[in-house]
Design a protein around this motif. Sequence first.
Motif, PDB file in Angstrom:
ATOM      1  N   MET A   1     -81.822 -40.503  -4.208  1.00 24.18           N
ATOM      2  CA  MET A   1     -82.093 -40.051  -2.871  1.00 24.18           C
ATOM      3  C   MET A   1     -82.133 -38.534  -2.778  1.00 24.18           C
ATOM      4  SD  MET A   1     -80.061 -42.487  -0.309  1.00 24.18           S
ATOM      5  CE  MET A   1     -80.316 -44.220  -0.297  1.00 24.18           C
ATOM      6  N   VAL A   2     -81.224 -37.876  -3.466  1.00 23.38           N
ATOM      7  CA  VAL A   2     -81.269 -36.419  -3.534  1.00 23.38           C
ATOM      8  C   VAL A   2     -82.078 -36.059  -4.769  1.00 23.38           C
ATOM      9  CG1 VAL A   2     -79.882 -34.340  -3.888  1.00 23.38           C
ATOM     10  CG2 VAL A   2     -79.062 -36.132  -2.374  1.00 23.38           C
ATOM     11  N   SER A   3     -83.062 -35.211  -4.588  1.00 21.98           N
ATOM     12  CA  SER A   3     -83.931 -34.868  -5.714  1.00 21.98           C
ATOM     13  C   SER A   3     -83.193 -33.989  -6.726  1.00 21.98           C
ATOM     14  CB  SER A   3     -85.173 -34.134  -5.221  1.00 21.98           C
ATOM     15  OG  SER A   3     -84.850 -32.808  -4.825  1.00 21.98           O
ATOM     16  N   TYR A   4     -83.685 -34.028  -7.938  1.00 16.04           N
ATOM     17  CA  TYR A   4     -83.130 -33.205  -9.015  1.00 16.04           C
ATOM     18  C   TYR A   4     -83.167 -31.730  -8.610  1.00 16.04           C
ATOM     19  CZ  TYR A   4     -82.415 -31.331 -13.708  1.00 16.04           C
ATOM     20  OH  TYR A   4     -81.920 -30.652 -14.788  1.00 16.04           O
ATOM     21  N   GLN A   5     -84.307 -31.295  -8.070  1.00 15.86           N
ATOM     22  CA  GLN A   5     -84.466 -29.889  -7.689  1.00 15.86           C
ATOM     23  C   GLN A   5     -83.513 -29.495  -6.565  1.00 15.86           C
ATOM     24  OE1 GLN A   5     -86.134 -27.524  -9.263  1.00 15.86           O
ATOM     25  NE2 GLN A   5     -86.650 -29.068 -10.780  1.00 15.86           N
ATOM     26  N   GLU A   6     -83.311 -30.391  -5.610  1.00 15.16           N
ATOM     27  CA  GLU A   6     -82.393 -30.107  -4.511  1.00 15.16           C
ATOM     28  C   GLU A   6     -80.954 -29.993  -5.016  1.00 15.16           C
ATOM     29  OE1 GLU A   6     -81.508 -31.755  -0.025  1.00 15.16           O
ATOM     30  OE2 GLU A   6     -82.731 -32.953  -1.370  1.00 15.16           O
ATOM     31  N   ALA A   7     -80.567 -30.894  -5.915  1.00 16.48           N
ATOM     32  CA  ALA A   7     -79.227 -30.849  -6.490  1.00 16.48           C
ATOM     33  C   ALA A   7     -79.033 -29.564  -7.300  1.00 16.48           C
ATOM     34  CB  ALA A   7     -78.988 -32.076  -7.364  1.00 16.48           C
ATOM     35  N   LYS A   8     -80.025 -29.205  -8.065  1.00 20.17           N
ATOM     36  CA  LYS A   8     -79.949 -27.992  -8.881  1.00 20.17           C
ATOM     37  C   LYS A   8     -79.821 -26.752  -7.993  1.00 20.17           C
ATOM     38  CE  LYS A   8     -82.299 -25.662 -12.674  1.00 20.17           C
ATOM     39  NZ  LYS A   8     -83.437 -25.720 -13.606  1.00 20.17           N
ATOM     40  N   ARG A   9     -80.618 -26.712  -6.928  1.00 21.50           N
ATOM     41  CA  ARG A   9     -80.568 -25.575  -5.999  1.00 21.50           C
ATOM     42  C   ARG A   9     -79.183 -25.486  -5.342  1.00 21.50           C
ATOM     43  NH1 ARG A   9     -80.742 -25.710  -0.888  1.00 21.50           N
ATOM     44  NH2 ARG A   9     -81.702 -27.759  -0.766  1.00 21.50           N
ATOM     45  N   THR A  10     -78.632 -26.617  -4.958  1.00 20.97           N
ATOM     46  CA  THR A  10     -77.314 -26.639  -4.332  1.00 20.97           C
ATOM     47  C   THR A  10     -76.246 -26.137  -5.291  1.00 20.97           C
ATOM     48  OG1 THR A  10     -77.986 -28.458  -2.896  1.00 20.97           O
ATOM     49  CG2 THR A  10     -75.614 -28.123  -3.199  1.00 20.97           C
ATOM     50  N   MET A  11     -76.304 -26.575  -6.532  1.00 24.10           N
ATOM     51  CA  MET A  11     -75.332 -26.108  -7.525  1.00 24.10           C
ATOM     52  C   MET A  11     -75.472 -24.604  -7.753  1.00 24.10           C
ATOM     53  SD  MET A  11     -73.386 -28.603  -8.522  1.00 24.10           S
ATOM     54  CE  MET A  11     -72.813 -28.432 -10.191  1.00 24.10           C
ATOM     55  N   LYS A  12     -76.685 -24.111  -7.800  1.00 29.88           N
ATOM     56  CA  LYS A  12     -76.922 -22.675  -8.012  1.00 29.88           C
ATOM     57  C   LYS A  12     -76.401 -21.838  -6.846  1.00 29.88           C
ATOM     58  CE  LYS A  12     -78.941 -21.203 -11.740  1.00 29.88           C
ATOM     59  NZ  LYS A  12     -78.120 -20.447 -12.679  1.00 29.88           N
ATOM     60  N   GLU A  13     -76.435 -22.397  -5.629  1.00 27.78           N
ATOM     61  CA  GLU A  13     -75.971 -21.664  -4.457  1.00 27.78           C
ATOM     62  C   GLU A  13     -74.478 -21.336  -4.543  1.00 27.78           C
ATOM     63  OE1 GLU A  13     -77.010 -24.004  -1.051  1.00 27.78           O
ATOM     64  OE2 GLU A  13     -79.126 -23.444  -1.170  1.00 27.78           O
ATOM     65  N   THR A  14     -73.721 -22.166  -5.223  1.00 32.88           N
ATOM     66  CA  THR A  14     -72.279 -21.932  -5.301  1.00 32.88           C
ATOM     67  C   THR A  14     -71.918 -20.840  -6.294  1.00 32.88           C
ATOM     68  OG1 THR A  14     -71.980 -23.705  -6.917  1.00 32.88           O
ATOM     69  CG2 THR A  14     -71.734 -24.300  -4.604  1.00 32.88           C
ATOM     70  N   ASN A  15     -72.754 -20.643  -7.322  1.00 33.19           N
ATOM     71  CA  ASN A  15     -72.531 -19.582  -8.302  1.00 33.19           C
ATOM     72  C   ASN A  15     -73.855 -19.324  -9.024  1.00 33.19           C
ATOM     73  OD1 ASN A  15     -71.881 -17.900 -10.427  1.00 33.19           O
ATOM     74  ND2 ASN A  15     -69.966 -18.955 -10.902  1.00 33.19           N
ATOM     75  N   LYS A  16     -74.525 -18.255  -8.635  1.00 36.26           N
ATOM     76  CA  LYS A  16     -75.851 -17.950  -9.184  1.00 36.26           C
ATOM     77  C   LYS A  16     -75.826 -17.653 -10.683  1.00 36.26           C
ATOM     78  CE  LYS A  16     -77.834 -16.004  -4.932  1.00 36.26           C
ATOM     79  NZ  LYS A  16     -77.412 -16.939  -4.028  1.00 36.26           N
ATOM     80  N   ASN A  17     -74.694 -17.271 -11.217  1.00 35.79           N
ATOM     81  CA  ASN A  17     -74.591 -16.904 -12.629  1.00 35.79           C
ATOM     82  C   ASN A  17     -74.266 -18.082 -13.539  1.00 35.79           C
ATOM     83  OD1 ASN A  17     -75.054 -14.138 -12.077  1.00 35.79           O
ATOM     84  ND2 ASN A  17     -72.941 -13.965 -11.384  1.00 35.79           N
ATOM     85  N   ARG A  18     -73.932 -19.228 -12.951  1.00 32.14           N
ATOM     86  CA  ARG A  18     -73.556 -20.402 -13.748  1.00 32.14           C
ATOM     87  C   ARG A  18     -74.806 -21.156 -14.194  1.00 32.14           C
ATOM     88  NH1 ARG A  18     -69.026 -21.071 -14.850  1.00 32.14           N
ATOM     89  NH2 ARG A  18     -68.079 -20.897 -12.802  1.00 32.14           N
ATOM     90  N   THR A  19     -74.741 -21.691 -15.382  1.00 35.54           N
ATOM     91  CA  THR A  19     -75.818 -22.572 -15.845  1.00 35.54           C
ATOM     92  C   THR A  19     -75.317 -24.012 -15.778  1.00 35.54           C
ATOM     93  OG1 THR A  19     -75.129 -22.369 -18.156  1.00 35.54           O
ATOM     94  CG2 THR A  19     -76.805 -20.819 -17.368  1.00 35.54           C
ATOM     95  N   HIS A  20     -76.249 -24.943 -15.653  1.00 33.29           N
ATOM     96  CA  HIS A  20     -75.916 -26.355 -15.504  1.00 33.29           C
ATOM     97  C   HIS A  20     -76.758 -27.178 -16.476  1.00 33.29           C
ATOM     98  CE1 HIS A  20     -75.101 -24.384 -11.637  1.00 33.29           C
ATOM     99  NE2 HIS A  20     -74.031 -25.172 -11.637  1.00 33.29           N
ATOM    100  N   SER A  21     -76.109 -28.092 -17.148  1.00 34.60           N
ATOM    101  CA  SER A  21     -76.859 -28.974 -18.048  1.00 34.60           C
ATOM    102  C   SER A  21     -77.671 -29.947 -17.211  1.00 34.60           C
ATOM    103  CB  SER A  21     -75.894 -29.752 -18.959  1.00 34.60           C
ATOM    104  OG  SER A  21     -75.168 -30.704 -18.202  1.00 34.60           O
ATOM    105  N   PRO A  22     -78.791 -30.413 -17.740  1.00 34.23           N
ATOM    106  CA  PRO A  22     -79.584 -31.425 -17.022  1.00 34.23           C
ATOM    107  C   PRO A  22     -78.755 -32.666 -16.691  1.00 34.23           C
ATOM    108  CG  PRO A  22     -80.845 -30.546 -18.851  1.00 34.23           C
ATOM    109  CD  PRO A  22     -79.448 -29.997 -18.982  1.00 34.23           C
ATOM    110  N   GLU A  23     -77.838 -33.028 -17.594  1.00 33.52           N
ATOM    111  CA  GLU A  23     -77.001 -34.204 -17.359  1.00 33.52           C
ATOM    112  C   GLU A  23     -76.084 -34.011 -16.150  1.00 33.52           C
ATOM    113  OE1 GLU A  23     -77.166 -32.627 -20.340  1.00 33.52           O
ATOM    114  OE2 GLU A  23     -78.361 -34.054 -21.493  1.00 33.52           O
ATOM    115  N   SER A  24     -75.583 -32.783 -15.962  1.00 36.20           N
ATOM    116  CA  SER A  24     -74.695 -32.537 -14.820  1.00 36.20           C
ATOM    117  C   SER A  24     -75.466 -32.640 -13.509  1.00 36.20           C
ATOM    118  CB  SER A  24     -74.012 -31.179 -14.939  1.00 36.20           C
ATOM    119  OG  SER A  24     -74.926 -30.118 -14.759  1.00 36.20           O
ATOM    120  N   ILE A  25     -76.691 -32.168 -13.496  1.00 38.50           N
ATOM    121  CA  ILE A  25     -77.525 -32.254 -12.291  1.00 38.50           C
ATOM    122  C   ILE A  25     -77.867 -33.710 -12.001  1.00 38.50           C
ATOM    123  CG2 ILE A  25     -79.680 -31.540 -11.186  1.00 38.50           C
ATOM    124  CD1 ILE A  25     -77.683 -29.231 -11.662  1.00 38.50           C
TER     125      ILE A  25
END
Length: 76
Positions: A1-25
């Motif tokens: 229901m939540v798109s991959y891109q939306e989830a990724k954008r939300t995670m980036k909003e909390t810390n722009k310097n953090r990287t996220h694995s595709p599995e975490s998204i």
Amino acid sequence: MVSYQEAKRTMKETNKNRTHSPESIERLCQLTELFMKRLAKEVEKEMPKEVGRGSRVQRLHVEAAFGRIMSGEENE
């Protein structure tokens, strides 16, 4: 229901310097869907069983159900 891109954008909003694995998204997407289903079930628990007048889900029903889940009251 939540798109991959939306989830990724939300995670980036909390810390722009953090990287996220595709599995975490992907997992965030899955867990978000599970939470939304749980919330919908919690809303329905407090609604009248019949349909018709007075049975429409309102904003306050969703907010109350969310509050119960966040406080742990839904298990009582």
